[in-house]
Design an enzyme around this catalytic site. Sequence first.
Site, mmCIF file in Angstrom:
data_model
loop_
_atom_site.group_PDB
_atom_site.id
_atom_site.type_symbol
_atom_site.label_atom_id
_atom_site.label_comp_id
_atom_site.label_asym_id
_atom_site.label_seq_id
_atom_site.Cartn_x
_atom_site.Cartn_y
_atom_site.Cartn_z
ATOM 1 N N CYS A 93 0.874 -1.305 0.058
ATOM 2 C CA CYS A 93 -0.014 -0.122 0.052
ATOM 3 C C CYS A 93 0.644 1.328 -0.023
ATOM 4 C CB CYS A 93 -0.874 0.069 1.162
ATOM 5 S SG CYS A 93 -0.655 -1.190 2.425
ATOM 6 N N GLY A 153 -5.385 -14.743 -9.733
ATOM 7 C CA GLY A 153 -5.988 -16.031 -10.390
ATOM 8 C C GLY A 153 -5.044 -16.799 -11.255
ATOM 9 N N GLY A 161 -2.817 -17.870 -7.970
ATOM 10 C CA GLY A 161 -3.633 -18.776 -8.830
ATOM 11 C C GLY A 161 -3.703 -20.200 -8.629
#
Length: 292
Positions: free
Chosen positions: A118, A205, A232
């Site tokens: 962040c 993913g 993933g």
Amino acid sequence: MKNPVMVASGTFGYGPEYAELVDLSQLGALVVKGIAWEPTRGNENPRTAETASGLLNAIGLPNPGAEGFVREYMPFLRQHDVPVIVNIWGRTVEEYVRVAEYFEGIEGVAALEVNVSCPNIKEGSAVFGTDLDLFRRVLDAVRSATALTLIPKLAPNVAAIADFAKAAEASGADALSLINSVPALAVDVETRRPKLANVTGGLTGPAIHPLAVKLVWDAARAVRIPVIGIGGIATPEDALEFLIVGAHAVAVGTASFTEPRTAVRVVEGIDDYLQRHNMASVQALVGTFQCN
Ligand SMILES: Cc1cc2nc3c(=O)[nH]c(=O)nc-3n(C[C@H](O)[C@H](O)[C@H](O)COP(=O)(O)O)c2cc1C
């Protein structure tokens, strides 16, 4: 942990969201959605967009704040036989320290996963997870603030992941998790506008899985502390790849959205593989990659 398969932060809510669909006690650990000291609303919609074999998201870390989370969710989580790992974040080193200190006194928290992806508002646009000096500073400060098990979560978009892994180990991290989502952009060609309100997002993913396997391999060879492979995982084979290249555990993320029981299926698939290969435990498999 009774098995090496956790569910990844931000993809399993705080637990109750999935409890009707998945027996939480079958998970190795549950990592909750990122928690900051102050409650946060998150980004405007659209926050997600599907891409080829992937999901792009810019949720913006909405959360009820540390005290709100403990009040609303810890009573539920304490009733379940699953280690709870709290994913924490902040916009300044001080915010990380405050939230880390607070959780040390909270019953039922097994560990802290430190999300460093962040932006730092004090140091300008630098991100804790991609600037080695900031990364060291935040981890040193969090380490001094808590005796809880600390798991820094590494960003994938760095020149040399081994440097970040070593820095985390030197700061006193107990384990590492990687990878967080990969910075990405998707454009609606009809409107020529971004598909996400935040413009850019993080890709997750199956599309990122081989990228994550490479980074986990690099990190696992650089440190002695355990590594948690993330990125993933949709099948037991995906998780086995991480273990073979040196991860001691894994976390299932985006796949839980389409099949909530993915993590449980991965546990079963790993057991089946260990039996077929006459291995007594996961430890026997970890780091057995044959690449020469
Ligand atoms: C919708 C969404 C929200 C996420 N929120 C967080 C978060 O709050 N903190 C964090 O460290 N990672 C967060 N992640 C990253 C995941 O924990 C994980 O590192 C990433 O999705 C890669 O794993 P996957 O490909 O299996 O999904 C989020 C991912 C998604 C898709």
